[in-house]
Design an enzyme around this catalytic site. Structure first.
Site, short mmCIF file in Angstrom:
data_model
loop_
_atom_site.label_atom_id
_atom_site.label_comp_id
_atom_site.label_asym_id
_atom_site.label_seq_id
_atom_site.Cartn_x
_atom_site.Cartn_y
_atom_site.Cartn_z
N GLY A 45 48.05 32.59 25.09
CA GLY A 45 46.65 32.72 25.50
C GLY A 45 45.90 31.43 25.24
N GLN A 50 38.85 25.98 23.82
CA GLN A 50 39.99 25.27 23.23
C GLN A 50 40.37 24.01 24.00
OE1 GLN A 50 42.48 29.09 22.95
NE2 GLN A 50 43.10 27.92 21.15
N CYS A 98 47.27 30.49 16.48
CA CYS A 98 46.32 29.95 17.46
C CYS A 98 46.65 28.48 17.71
CB CYS A 98 44.91 30.10 16.90
SG CYS A 98 43.62 29.47 18.00
N LEU A 99 46.66 28.08 18.95
CA LEU A 99 46.99 26.69 19.28
C LEU A 99 45.97 25.71 18.67
CD1 LEU A 99 48.10 27.07 23.01
CD2 LEU A 99 49.56 26.83 20.99
N HIS A 140 41.74 38.34 20.64
CA HIS A 140 41.84 37.00 20.04
C HIS A 140 41.16 35.97 20.95
CE1 HIS A 140 44.10 33.68 17.85
NE2 HIS A 140 43.66 33.07 18.94
N GLU A 141 41.48 36.01 22.25
CA GLU A 141 40.90 35.04 23.19
C GLU A 141 39.41 35.27 23.37
OE1 GLU A 141 42.64 32.53 23.68
OE2 GLU A 141 44.48 33.47 23.00
N HIS A 144 37.31 33.66 20.82
CA HIS A 144 37.04 32.23 21.06
C HIS A 144 35.73 32.04 21.84
CE1 HIS A 144 40.48 30.08 19.46
NE2 HIS A 144 41.33 30.90 20.04
NI NI Z 1 43.35 31.08 19.53
#
Ligand code: NI
Length: 183
Positions: A45, A50, A98-99, A140-141, A144
């Site tokens: 995701g 991000q 998370c990236l 989660h997304e 953000h």
């Molecule tokens: Ni994330």
């Protein structure tokens, strides 16, 4: 095009993202770039903040799960201007990463089921329910877009233990195979 991923400590990750309109410049290319960036970084995701854009756009592709669960594995979606309508009271725990927060994986409680309204890449409106792992990734997304990160949701004790790791990310002391933009 693969874009750099903004990491923990960058201001954009803490902004509440803004809705976009149908004529947002280069929207379909942007969505394509977000998928490409996510695949390159081995993520499932990615939300627009991000990659440095404080707009309400996220992409998800659970293709890495296709062998263990074909139904999960075929879940590929872009959500524009998502609006969470309902979170189930029933919460479940699960591991997340998370990236933007490389090297950290923690157990997070999430609603087992959600109902969400969003527009797809063709700007068609949908209202759908998701549960289980799909619901987790969407939450989660979505977080953000609200300026929240999964590390905000771990227990105070765990967060204390994560402090030095997070400080290292802020300082840019991280080793990732993908390009990052640090604070
Ligand atoms: Ni994330």
């Amino acid at each position: 095009m693969i874009l750099p991923i903004y990491t923990y400590g960058t201001a954009v990750l803490r902004k509440v993202a803004e809705p976009i309109s149908k004529d947002y410049p280069g929207l379909s290319e942007l969505i394509q770039n977000m998928f490409e960036t996510m695949y390159y970084a081995d993520g499932v995701g990615l939300a627009a903040p991000q990659i440095g854009l404080p707009i309400r756009l996220l992409v998800i592709d659970l293709v890495p799960f296709k062998d263990e669960d074909p139904e999960l594995g075929s879940f590929k979606i872009a959500m524009i201007n998502p609006q969470m309508l309902e979170f189930s009271e029933n919460k479940v725990s699960g591991e997340e990463g998370c990236l933007s927060i490389p090297g950290i994986h923690e157990t997070v409680m999430r609603s087992q089921k959600i109902r969400i309204q969003y527009w797809d890449e063709n700007f068609e409106e949908h209202t759908e329910e998701f549960e289980g792992y799909k619901a987790r990734v969407v939450q989660h997304e979505y977080d953000h877009l609200e300026g929240n990160l999964f590390t905000d949701r771990v227990s105070p004790i765990r967060r204390q233990l994560l402090k030095s790791k997070l400080t290292n990310i802020v300082k840019g002391k991280t080793a990732t195979q993908y390009k990052v933009k640090t604070a």
